[in-house]
Design an enzyme around this catalytic site. Structure first.
Site, short mmCIF file in Angstrom:
data_model
loop_
_atom_site.label_atom_id
_atom_site.label_comp_id
_atom_site.label_asym_id
_atom_site.label_seq_id
_atom_site.Cartn_x
_atom_site.Cartn_y
_atom_site.Cartn_z
N CYS A 3 46.21 21.34 38.48
CA CYS A 3 47.22 20.41 37.75
C CYS A 3 47.91 19.65 38.77
O CYS A 3 48.89 18.86 38.11
CB CYS A 3 48.22 21.36 37.04
SG CYS A 3 49.33 21.97 37.74
N CYS A 44 52.95 27.52 53.67
CA CYS A 44 54.44 27.79 53.38
C CYS A 44 54.63 27.40 51.94
O CYS A 44 54.85 26.16 51.72
CB CYS A 44 55.21 26.99 54.26
SG CYS A 44 57.00 27.23 54.32
FE FE Z 1 48.47 24.25 38.43
#
Ligand code: FE
Length: 135
Positions: free
Chosen positions: A100, A120
């Site tokens: 996404c 991170c």
């Molecule tokens: Fe996602």
């Protein structure tokens, strides 16, 4: 190939908290030591807060001392993608969800073996699904 998830900016805004939206859809960064997961040791799978894709396993999480959840490896080869980030006057490698495009954080070449990488990651981009306990 993964099945891509695309939503309008309005839909993302409505389905996320303000902090989740700011981090994942606006390339924000949560303040160190303030996120939900920087010190979490619970076994489980960290999913994308936006689309539910499995992004990181607690097995690859380690204490980097940075104040952000840190992993030395993504959940699988197809889980995340990277791009060059030239903001802040330096070249950094930005990490986002392959499904996404949610901004997750950055990856640096100063992590532990076996990969030598430090992912991170902002807690606000993650949703920990704890492993089922068997007791
Ligand atoms: Fe996602």
């Amino acid at each position: 190939m993964t099945d891509r998830v695309t939503k309008s900016d309005k839909d993302w805004r409505e389905s996320l908290t303000r902090e989740q939206y700011r981090v994942t859809r606006q390339h924000g960064t949560e303040r160190a030591f303030t996120g939900a997961y920087w010190d979490t040791k619970t076994p489980g799978t960290y999913r994308c807060v936006c689309c539910g894709q499995e992004l990181f396993s607690s097995r690859t999480k380690y204490d980097s001392g940075s104040g952000w959840p840190s992993f030395y490896e993504p959940y699988g080869e197809a889980a995340v993608e990277t791009s060059e980030d030239r903001t802040l006057g330096t070249a950094r490698t930005e990490v986002h969800c392959a499904r996404c495009a949610a901004h997750l954080g950055h990856v640096f070449p100063d992590g532990p073996q076996p990969t030598g990488l430090r992912y991170c990651i902002n807690s606000a981009s993650l949703d920990l699904q704890p492993e089922e306990s068997h007791d």
